[in-house]
Design a protein around this motif. Structure first.
Motif, short mmCIF file in Angstrom:
data_model
loop_
_atom_site.label_atom_id
_atom_site.label_comp_id
_atom_site.label_asym_id
_atom_site.label_seq_id
_atom_site.Cartn_x
_atom_site.Cartn_y
_atom_site.Cartn_z
N LEU A 179 37.55 21.49 -35.66
CA LEU A 179 36.19 21.55 -35.17
C LEU A 179 35.53 20.18 -35.21
CD1 LEU A 179 35.04 24.74 -37.13
CD2 LEU A 179 35.70 24.64 -34.71
N THR A 180 34.70 19.89 -34.21
CA THR A 180 33.89 18.68 -34.20
C THR A 180 32.44 19.08 -34.32
OG1 THR A 180 35.49 17.48 -32.84
CG2 THR A 180 33.24 16.63 -32.90
N LEU A 181 31.76 18.50 -35.31
CA LEU A 181 30.36 18.81 -35.59
C LEU A 181 29.49 17.60 -35.24
CD1 LEU A 181 32.07 20.81 -37.34
CD2 LEU A 181 30.29 20.65 -39.08
N HIS A 182 28.42 17.82 -34.49
CA HIS A 182 27.44 16.80 -34.20
C HIS A 182 26.34 16.84 -35.27
CE1 HIS A 182 28.87 16.22 -29.93
NE2 HIS A 182 29.45 17.35 -30.28
N ASP A 183 25.77 15.71 -35.60
CA ASP A 183 24.77 15.67 -36.67
C ASP A 183 23.61 16.62 -36.42
OD1 ASP A 183 26.17 13.90 -38.19
OD2 ASP A 183 24.91 12.16 -37.74
N GLY A 184 23.15 16.74 -35.20
CA GLY A 184 22.04 17.65 -34.91
C GLY A 184 20.75 17.20 -35.57
N LYS A 185 20.08 18.12 -36.25
CA LYS A 185 18.81 17.79 -36.90
C LYS A 185 19.01 16.74 -37.99
CE LYS A 185 16.42 22.23 -36.30
NZ LYS A 185 15.77 23.37 -37.00
N PRO A 186 17.92 16.04 -38.35
CA PRO A 186 18.02 15.05 -39.43
C PRO A 186 18.36 15.70 -40.76
CG PRO A 186 15.95 14.82 -38.22
CD PRO A 186 16.58 16.09 -37.76
N VAL A 187 18.80 14.87 -41.70
CA VAL A 187 19.06 15.32 -43.06
C VAL A 187 17.80 15.92 -43.67
CG1 VAL A 187 19.48 14.47 -45.41
CG2 VAL A 187 20.99 13.78 -43.54
N VAL A 188 17.95 17.05 -44.37
CA VAL A 188 16.86 17.70 -45.09
C VAL A 188 17.10 17.49 -46.59
CG1 VAL A 188 15.76 19.90 -45.65
CG2 VAL A 188 16.49 19.43 -43.30
N ARG A 211 22.36 19.33 -43.77
CA ARG A 211 22.19 19.28 -42.31
C ARG A 211 22.23 20.74 -41.87
NH1 ARG A 211 22.07 14.58 -39.67
NH2 ARG A 211 22.77 12.70 -40.74
N THR A 212 21.11 21.26 -41.40
CA THR A 212 20.97 22.70 -41.24
C THR A 212 21.36 23.24 -39.88
OG1 THR A 212 18.65 22.53 -40.54
CG2 THR A 212 19.09 22.69 -42.91
N ARG A 213 21.57 22.37 -38.89
CA ARG A 213 21.93 22.86 -37.56
C ARG A 213 22.76 21.79 -36.85
NH1 ARG A 213 19.16 27.10 -33.99
NH2 ARG A 213 17.99 27.48 -35.93
N MET A 214 24.07 21.95 -36.91
CA MET A 214 25.01 20.97 -36.36
C MET A 214 25.76 21.61 -35.18
SD MET A 214 26.54 19.37 -39.92
CE MET A 214 27.15 17.87 -39.13
N PRO A 215 25.46 21.23 -33.94
CA PRO A 215 26.22 21.75 -32.81
C PRO A 215 27.71 21.53 -33.00
CG PRO A 215 24.29 20.54 -32.06
CD PRO A 215 24.41 20.29 -33.54
N THR A 216 28.50 22.55 -32.70
CA THR A 216 29.92 22.57 -33.07
C THR A 216 30.77 23.06 -31.91
OG1 THR A 216 29.33 23.02 -35.38
CG2 THR A 216 31.58 23.55 -34.72
N GLN A 217 31.93 22.43 -31.75
CA GLN A 217 32.90 22.93 -30.79
C GLN A 217 34.30 22.62 -31.28
OE1 GLN A 217 30.71 20.39 -29.33
NE2 GLN A 217 32.15 18.69 -29.45
N GLY A 218 35.29 23.36 -30.76
CA GLY A 218 36.68 23.13 -31.16
C GLY A 218 37.49 24.40 -31.03
N THR A 219 38.42 24.58 -31.97
CA THR A 219 39.27 25.76 -31.95
C THR A 219 39.34 26.39 -33.34
OG1 THR A 219 41.28 24.46 -32.39
CG2 THR A 219 40.73 24.89 -30.07
N VAL A 220 39.47 27.71 -33.34
CA VAL A 220 39.70 28.49 -34.55
C VAL A 220 40.90 29.38 -34.30
CG1 VAL A 220 38.79 30.28 -36.08
CG2 VAL A 220 37.27 28.50 -35.22
N THR A 221 41.82 29.42 -35.26
CA THR A 221 43.00 30.28 -35.16
C THR A 221 42.96 31.32 -36.26
OG1 THR A 221 44.34 28.49 -34.24
CG2 THR A 221 45.53 30.34 -35.21
N LEU A 222 43.22 32.56 -35.90
CA LEU A 222 43.30 33.65 -36.88
C LEU A 222 44.37 34.62 -36.43
CD1 LEU A 222 42.11 34.87 -39.47
CD2 LEU A 222 40.55 36.20 -38.04
N ASN A 223 45.30 34.90 -37.36
CA ASN A 223 46.40 35.84 -37.12
C ASN A 223 47.16 35.52 -35.84
OD1 ASN A 223 45.71 37.27 -39.45
ND2 ASN A 223 44.22 38.51 -38.34
N GLY A 224 47.41 34.23 -35.65
CA GLY A 224 48.24 33.80 -34.54
C GLY A 224 47.52 33.64 -33.22
#
Length: 382
Positions: A179-188, A211-224
């Motif tokens: 997963l790649t996470l963008h910083d999004g909102k400033p540090v709280v 960091r309470t809201r970080m836009p995220t994209q990528g891949t998740v694998t579960l059970n193959g």
């Protein structure tokens, strides 16, 4: 928790501090986690304490703070696949010092730090898998650094992926994330300018930012099966030495992302007599990133249902009515999967949830101190 929430420091007792300094193959290590012992240890001599607000400096504070006994890097996220499947993840790395000062040793195995990682994936309506790893902070097996940012336990890692980006990678058996996470909102800065009090005693606190809201994209694998996903993550960062009061048995930690752009963090510390620790508190974060502290009196939490673990016999809250009276928030919180209990070195529940009511949204909840003892130790975490 998270945590802040609820806080959390994690103690790893590994046959005494001598293990940290004695060269030995990692496969011989017998690790046992006992968070309650770590947070309520009789002596904090030699370690730094969180006693007053301090300036936070980045990127330095993304890295390790070995002068404190415990710290963690805590990622959770709610995601959706390109086909509409609902998924969630937890990826956490903890550092625990076994002694306040290290001896000079020639061996590459010598260290006073041990690292532990938890990794879990949820898929609605009924999928949940979790894993755990331990390793010493030596010989490149585990560690943390500030610039470039990287924290890792063996092949599981969170690392700098470019300006404003963090990449999470972990894989074990039937599950994996990339997963790649963008910083999004400033540090709280949580609590009092980043000082998060866990009891009324001076020094029973941690330094905590999120960091309470970080836009995220990528891949998740579960059970193959691998899912291409997008969504939003939450990052909690804490470090300290002692946090819990002597009568605290666990906590409930809420990290909520409302669809109107607001975020809510709240932790409720539970005492052994059933009352709530007065210092329990949280933070309301607005869509523009501005924030204000939430006192215990502003938040009301009512349990509406329970769930019993078939493994540990623990009975956890399974639905809540959560109100922030001063902000007009009144939502019912429901797990996307009932069984999101991590039965690892200590058992606790942490999982993805849905919000409905005055606002809609998604979030993560962590609950500790509900499970029975394992090896004679309270199963309490974070």
């Amino acid at each position: 928790m998270r945590w802040i929430v609820v806080l959390v420091l994690v103690g790893v007792l590994v046959g005494g501090a001598a293990w940290a300094l004695r060269p030995a193959p990692p496969e011989t290590v017998q690790a046992r986690l006992a968070v309650a012992e770590a947070l309520q240890a009789p002596s904090d001599a030699g370690y730094a304490r969180a006693t007053a607000p301090r300036p936070f400096i980045f990127p330095q504070d993304n890295g390790p703070h070995p002068e404190f006994r415990t710290e963690w890097w805590y990622y959770t996220g709610n995601l959706e696949s390109d086909k509409g499947e609902r998924l969630g993840y937890q990826f956490t790395i903890f550092r625990q010092a076994l002694a306040p000062a290290s001896s000079e040793r020639a061996s590459d195995w010598a260290t006073r730090q041990v690292y532990m990682a938890h990794f879990a994936v949820t898929r609605a309506p009924d999928g949940f898998v979790s894993r755990e790893r331990f390793s010493r902070g030596a010989a490149g097996l585990a560690g943390a650094q500030a610039d470039p940012y990287r924290v890792w336990v063996e092949t599981w890692e969170a690392a700098d992926a470019g300006p404003g980006l963090t990449r999470l990678r972990a894989a074990d058996g039937p599950m994996a994330i990339d997963l790649t996470l963008h910083d999004g909102k400033p540090v709280v800065l949580q609590g009092d300018a980043g000082l998060s009090q866990k009891s009324e005693e001076a020094g029973n606190a941690s330094y905590y930012y999120s960091r309470t809201r970080m836009p995220t994209q990528g891949t998740v694998t579960l059970n193959g099966q691998t899912y291409t996903v997008t969504g939003s993550s939450w990052f909690d960062r804490e470090f300290g030495t002692s946090a819990l009061g002597p009568n605290v048995v666990g906590w409930d930690w809420f990290a909520l992302q409302l669809d109107d752009g607001r975020d809510v963090m709240y932790y409720q510390l539970r005492r052994n007599d059933g009352t709530v620790e007065p210092v329990s508190s949280g933070t309301l974060v607005m869509p523009d990133g501005s924030s204000r502290r939430l006192s215990r009196d502003e938040v009301n939490i009512e349990t509406l249902a329970t769930w019993k673990s078939p493994r540990t016999g623990a009975v956890y809250p399974a639905k809540w009515r959560f109100q922030v009276l001063s902000a007009g928030i009144a939502v019912d919180i429901t797990p996307v999967v009932a069984d999101q209990e991590l039965d690892v070195s200590f058992a606790y529940w942490e999982g993805a949830v849905n919000l409905a009511g005055s606002a809609t949204g998604r979030g993560y909840v962590e609950m500790t101190g509900y499970a029975a003892a394992k090896n004679g130790q309270d199963r309490v975490q974070r």
